[in-house]
Design a protein around this motif. Sequence first.
Motif, PDB file in Angstrom:
ATOM      1  N   UNK A  45       0.832  -1.203   0.000  1.00  0.00           N
ATOM      2  CA  UNK A  45       0.000   0.000   0.000  1.00  0.00           C
ATOM      3  C   UNK A  45       0.869   1.256   0.000  1.00  0.00           C
ATOM      4  N   UNK A  46       1.901   1.243   0.845  1.00  0.00           N
ATOM      5  CA  UNK A  46       2.775   2.407   0.957  1.00  0.00           C
ATOM      6  C   UNK A  46       3.493   2.674  -0.361  1.00  0.00           C
ATOM      7  N   UNK A  47       3.955   1.612  -1.022  1.00  0.00           N
ATOM      8  CA  UNK A  47       4.674   1.784  -2.282  1.00  0.00           C
ATOM      9  C   UNK A  47       3.764   2.344  -3.367  1.00  0.00           C
ATOM     10  N   UNK A  48       2.552   1.811  -3.474  1.00  0.00           N
ATOM     11  CA  UNK A  48       1.611   2.286  -4.494  1.00  0.00           C
ATOM     12  C   UNK A  48       1.283   3.760  -4.256  1.00  0.00           C
ATOM     13  N   UNK A  49       1.018   4.135  -2.998  1.00  0.00           N
ATOM     14  CA  UNK A  49       0.718   5.533  -2.677  1.00  0.00           C
ATOM     15  C   UNK A  49       1.913   6.427  -2.970  1.00  0.00           C
ATOM     16  N   UNK A  50       3.102   5.957  -2.637  1.00  0.00           N
ATOM     17  CA  UNK A  50       4.321   6.731  -2.881  1.00  0.00           C
ATOM     18  C   UNK A  50       4.501   6.982  -4.379  1.00  0.00           C
ATOM     19  N   UNK A  51       4.324   5.961  -5.196  1.00  0.00           N
ATOM     20  CA  UNK A  51       4.485   6.110  -6.637  1.00  0.00           C
ATOM     21  C   UNK A  51       3.424   7.024  -7.234  1.00  0.00           C
ATOM     22  N   UNK A  52       2.196   6.933  -6.739  1.00  0.00           N
ATOM     23  CA  UNK A  52       1.106   7.797  -7.207  1.00  0.00           C
ATOM     24  C   UNK A  52       1.422   9.255  -6.882  1.00  0.00           C
ATOM     25  N   UNK A  53       1.822   9.512  -5.637  1.00  0.00           N
ATOM     26  CA  UNK A  53       2.141  10.876  -5.222  1.00  0.00           C
ATOM     27  C   UNK A  53       3.354  11.420  -5.972  1.00  0.00           C
ATOM     28  N   UNK A  54       4.356  10.580  -6.192  1.00  0.00           N
ATOM     29  CA  UNK A  54       5.542  11.007  -6.937  1.00  0.00           C
ATOM     30  C   UNK A  54       5.175  11.337  -8.378  1.00  0.00           C
ATOM     31  N   UNK A  55       4.294  10.559  -8.964  1.00  0.00           N
ATOM     32  CA  UNK A  55       3.849  10.821 -10.330  1.00  0.00           C
ATOM     33  C   UNK A  55       3.129  12.147 -10.452  1.00  0.00           C
TER      34      UNK A  55
END
Length: 64
Positions: A20-30
């Motif tokens: 969950x943390x990785x998916x959220x991190x990648x979304x926010x970074x994008x």
Amino acid sequence: MKIPFSNFTKGDGSIQAATREYVEQQFNAGIGRGGFTIKNDGTLKSITVILNDGTNLKLDLSRL
């Protein structure tokens, strides 16, 4: 969007868990780097991501 795996190999050969943390991190970074080529006209409010372990999270599209 359903992610049918619990981990994957990144470009540098390392293994990354699809948490969950990785998916959220990648979304926010994008969002931060303007990595999305779509523009949201307000029709879509969120996307629910279902992870392999059965958990899910909503990604807020109002920020696109």
